[in-house]
Motif scaffolding. Structure first.
Motif, PDB file in Angstrom:
ATOM      1  N   UNK A   1       0.831  -1.208   0.000  1.00 40.04           N
ATOM      2  CA  UNK A   1       0.000   0.000   0.000  1.00 40.04           C
ATOM      3  C   UNK A   1       0.867   1.260   0.000  1.00 40.04           C
ATOM      4  N   UNK A   2       1.939   1.248   0.813  1.00 41.25           N
ATOM      5  CA  UNK A   2       2.846   2.393   0.853  1.00 41.25           C
ATOM      6  C   UNK A   2       3.527   2.602  -0.497  1.00 41.25           C
ATOM      7  N   UNK A   3       3.966   1.518  -1.113  1.00 37.60           N
ATOM      8  CA  UNK A   3       4.643   1.617  -2.406  1.00 37.60           C
ATOM      9  C   UNK A   3       3.695   2.174  -3.464  1.00 37.60           C
ATOM     10  N   UNK A   4       2.469   1.634  -3.496  1.00 35.32           N
ATOM     11  CA  UNK A   4       1.482   2.090  -4.489  1.00 35.32           C
ATOM     12  C   UNK A   4       1.097   3.544  -4.265  1.00 35.32           C
ATOM     13  N   UNK A   5       1.021   3.937  -2.992  1.00 32.40           N
ATOM     14  CA  UNK A   5       0.608   5.307  -2.662  1.00 32.40           C
ATOM     15  C   UNK A   5       1.639   6.321  -3.134  1.00 32.40           C
ATOM     16  N   UNK A   6       2.930   5.987  -3.023  1.00 34.08           N
ATOM     17  CA  UNK A   6       3.983   6.948  -3.359  1.00 34.08           C
ATOM     18  C   UNK A   6       4.521   6.781  -4.776  1.00 34.08           C
ATOM     19  N   UNK A   7       4.156   5.692  -5.459  1.00 34.64           N
ATOM     20  CA  UNK A   7       4.730   5.413  -6.782  1.00 34.64           C
ATOM     21  C   UNK A   7       4.352   6.490  -7.806  1.00 34.64           C
ATOM     22  N   UNK A   8       3.082   6.794  -7.918  1.00 30.49           N
ATOM     23  CA  UNK A   8       2.622   7.769  -8.915  1.00 30.49           C
ATOM     24  C   UNK A   8       3.220   9.153  -8.654  1.00 30.49           C
ATOM     25  N   UNK A   9       3.186   9.660  -7.406  1.00 32.58           N
ATOM     26  CA  UNK A   9       3.798  10.979  -7.167  1.00 32.58           C
ATOM     27  C   UNK A   9       5.307  11.021  -7.445  1.00 32.58           C
ATOM     28  N   UNK A  10       5.955   9.856  -7.431  1.00 24.58           N
ATOM     29  CA  UNK A  10       7.402   9.843  -7.662  1.00 24.58           C
ATOM     30  C   UNK A  10       7.758   9.691  -9.142  1.00 24.58           C
ATOM     31  N   UNK A  11       6.803   9.451  -9.996  1.00 18.55           N
ATOM     32  CA  UNK A  11       7.080   9.295 -11.430  1.00 18.55           C
ATOM     33  C   UNK A  11       7.771  10.515 -12.046  1.00 18.55           C
ATOM     34  N   UNK A  12       7.410  11.749 -11.641  1.00 18.51           N
ATOM     35  CA  UNK A  12       8.115  12.912 -12.213  1.00 18.51           C
ATOM     36  C   UNK A  12       9.615  12.927 -11.947  1.00 18.51           C
ATOM     37  N   UNK A  13      10.086  12.083 -11.030  1.00 16.60           N
ATOM     38  CA  UNK A  13      11.534  11.989 -10.807  1.00 16.60           C
ATOM     39  C   UNK A  13      12.264  11.605 -12.096  1.00 16.60           C
ATOM     40  N   UNK A  14      11.584  10.868 -12.971  1.00 25.09           N
ATOM     41  CA  UNK A  14      12.204  10.456 -14.232  1.00 25.09           C
ATOM     42  C   UNK A  14      12.638  11.686 -15.024  1.00 25.09           C
ATOM     43  N   UNK A  15      11.743  12.681 -15.097  1.00 26.68           N
ATOM     44  CA  UNK A  15      12.049  13.917 -15.823  1.00 26.68           C
ATOM     45  C   UNK A  15      13.192  14.664 -15.132  1.00 26.68           C
TER      46      UNK A  15
END
Length: 583
Positions: A284-298
């Protein structure tokens, strides 16, 4: 006319076999097109001794790090606090049975990193001699650069292109934390084992030799036991074999490799599962923070192409996106302008970049909110693999001109690297830079406050840290230490106890012992010091304080035992104390 057709058989010439074979060979050779005959000739300009130049570039760029001290970000833990652990060679095995920072209360499992610190200590590394740690970090970096060059050649990257790409990798400022910061060696070690695994996997796929299969399995296991990111090494190998080198995925040799990879993963998983570590991270923690961390790619792509927004302690909130957006647009344009681009290799490179970057996106913020730049050490290889398919390396420039441009970019990167390195030179430089580049980081603000000599400035920074995150780990500890430096010893107690109850940070015991002494609670002070020395038995101040406490409270037997313990640890006990105790 009929007579003209007659000939004398006795005068027929007999051609020797060796001359006949030579004539046949010459005839066959003359039929081969010139382009085919010259296929093995050297194509274009070649850099003489490329590996030597790459190693020299690494030494020149990172030579200043040989005199660097500690940053107090993990390095002091693994060198100073783990001194007793590093002294015991039996812990080379123990490292596979415990967590990284703590034997049981730790989600990180990095046994080979711990072993590297043990072996580094064996060759003279300690708090007083940090040079060997930095020298070995640079040697690890050089070895990974050499292996990367060999890997690019195996992937059929042109020799000149491979040299330029590896030169940029060698001096790139975004990777400097992996070299200048002592714990950053974990990523260079991971790269060494991963590149070796990929090389031997390619060799096995081409030759079928058991030696290559065995070595690929060995290096994959070593990568697994270095860092969890290695779980994506096998998928990357699949991408390189099938999509870059266009090997059939279902050949017998490749199927055997897949089975070996699965076996290596299972072995690592079982050993890790048997270790005394605690993983409190939930899906649940991983799923919760995964989407907000996607901009790290940019953000990471921006730092690869325009490395001017660097930080020793970066967080997503304080890292801009426009450099990344500009970089993505320019990379797409550079690929579009090269008409002979290979989309298969471009998408493979992007896939390698994303696969190696995935672990960063899976880390929940409550475990680690930093987007450290040393984590790019492996992913950047995917970006480098894309560049030969762009106009950046394929244009109207002659080879020598292209090399000159590559060296010019490397010089610019080296200058930025030199400037960025300075932030790793010592504790104050590190945390000053961290607080300036990540102003929303409560941890960075707290660490700078703890090292600020100006009491008023220190207090202001602590208040800011509390405002940013009142639950920041170690914040109460450092605030309590500051109060003791201001002679507000009794006021520090509630903060030190609060930290001890929440994080069980052992350093709290050292300062709580002083609180107990001020309160005349001698038994309490002794208990705190005893608890502290269980975690840091080599601390001379704590040992001396405990010895004096036993003597002042007339506990001669305990004082004598404490003297023996100190002598076993190689500490010097003043002769007058030995005389008083009759020793």
């Amino acid at each position: 006319m009929a007579g003209d057709l007659n000939f004398d058989v006795s005068k027929k010439k007999t051609i020797p076999p060796e001359q006949k074979n030579a004539a046949t060979l010459n005839a066959a050779t003359s039929a081969i097109p010139k382009a085919t005959k010259e296929i093995n000739k050297p194509q274009g300009f070649r850099v003489p001794y490329p590996l030597l130049w790459l190693a020299l570039a690494a030494i020149i760029v990172y030579f200043p790090t040989f005199s660097f001290g500690l940053t107090d970000l993990d390095d002091s833990i693994f060198i100073r606090d783990f001194h007793a652990y590093n002294e015991n060679l039996q812990n080379l095995i123990t490292s596979f049975q415990r967590g990284l920072f703590d034997a049981v209360k730790d989600p990180y499992y990095r046994p080979l990193f711990l072993d590297s610190m043990i072996l580094n200590n064996l060759v003279g590394g300690n708090v007083q001699n940090l040079t060997s740690y930095h020298v070995i970090n640079v040697l690890f970096h050089i070895l990974s650069v050499i292996l990367l060059y060999k890997l690019f050649r195996k992937l059929e990257v042109k020799e000149l292109h491979a040299f330029i790409l590896c030169l940029l990798f060698t001096v790139h400022p975004v990777l400097s934390q992996a070299v200048a910061w002592i714990p950053g060696r974990n990523d260079t070690l991971l790269a060494i084992f991963t590149f070796s695994f990929l090389l031997y996997s390619i060799n096995y796929s081409a030759t079928g030799k058991i030696k290559n299969l065995a070595l690929s399995a060995l290096f994959l296991l070593l990568a697994y036991f270095t860092k969890e990111t290695a779980v994506f090494a096998a998928p990357v190998a699949f991408v390189l074999l099938v999509f870059v080198l266009q090997k059939k995925w279902n050949t017998r040799l490749n199927l055997i490799q897949y089975a070996i990879w699965a076996g290596c993963f299972l072995l690592w998983f079982l050993v890790r599962a048997s270790a005394t570590i605690q993983t409190n991270i939930t899906p649940t923690q991983i799923a919760r923070d995964f989407i907000p961390r996607l901009p790290l790619i940019i953000q990471y792509i921006g730092k690869v192409f325009i490395p001017v927004n660097l930080s020793v302690f970066p967080i997503q909130q304080d890292t801009v996106y426009y450099y990344g957006i500009i970089s993505v647009v320019l990379l797409a344009l550079a690929a579009y302008l090269y008409k002979r681009r290979n989309l298969r290799i471009i998408f493979s490179g992007i896939g390698v970049f994303l696969l190696f970057l995935l672990p960063v996106l899976f880390v929940p913020n409550n475990l680690n909110e930093q987007s450290f730049e040393h984590r790019l050490y492996l992913p950047i290889v995917g970006i480098l693999l894309v560049l030969p398919q762009t106009i950046l390396l394929n244009n109207k420039l002659k080879d020598k001109q292209l090399l000159a441009c590559g060296i010019a970019v490397a010089c610019i990167f080296s200058f930025i690297n030199f400037r960025h390195q300075e932030s790793f030179a010592d504790t104050l430089s590190f945390w000053t830079e961290a607080a300036e580049t990540s102003p929303h980081s409560a941890y960075a603000t707290m660490m700078l406050a703890a090292r600020e000599d100006d009491h008023q400035r220190s207090y202001q920074l602590f208040r800011k840290a509390y405002q940013l995150n009142p639950k920041e780990k170690y914040l109460n500890y450092y605030y309590g230490v500051m109060l003791q430096k201001q002679d507000s010893v009794l006021q520090s107690e509630k903060y030190l106890l609060a930290e001890k109850n929440t994080s069980d940070y052992y350093e709290c015991d050292f300062y709580l012992a002083r609180v107990a002494l001020v309160k005349k609670d001698f038994n309490g002070a002794a208990n705190y010091l005893q608890t502290y020395l269980k975690r840091d038995p080599h601390n001379e101040i704590a040992n001396n304080n405990l010895l004096l406490l036993y003597m002042d409270t007339q506990q001669a037997a305990k004082a004598k035992e404490q003297v023996k313990q100190m002598q076993r640890l190689g500490m010097t006990v003043p002769p007058q104390i030995l005389q008083r105790l009759g020793l």
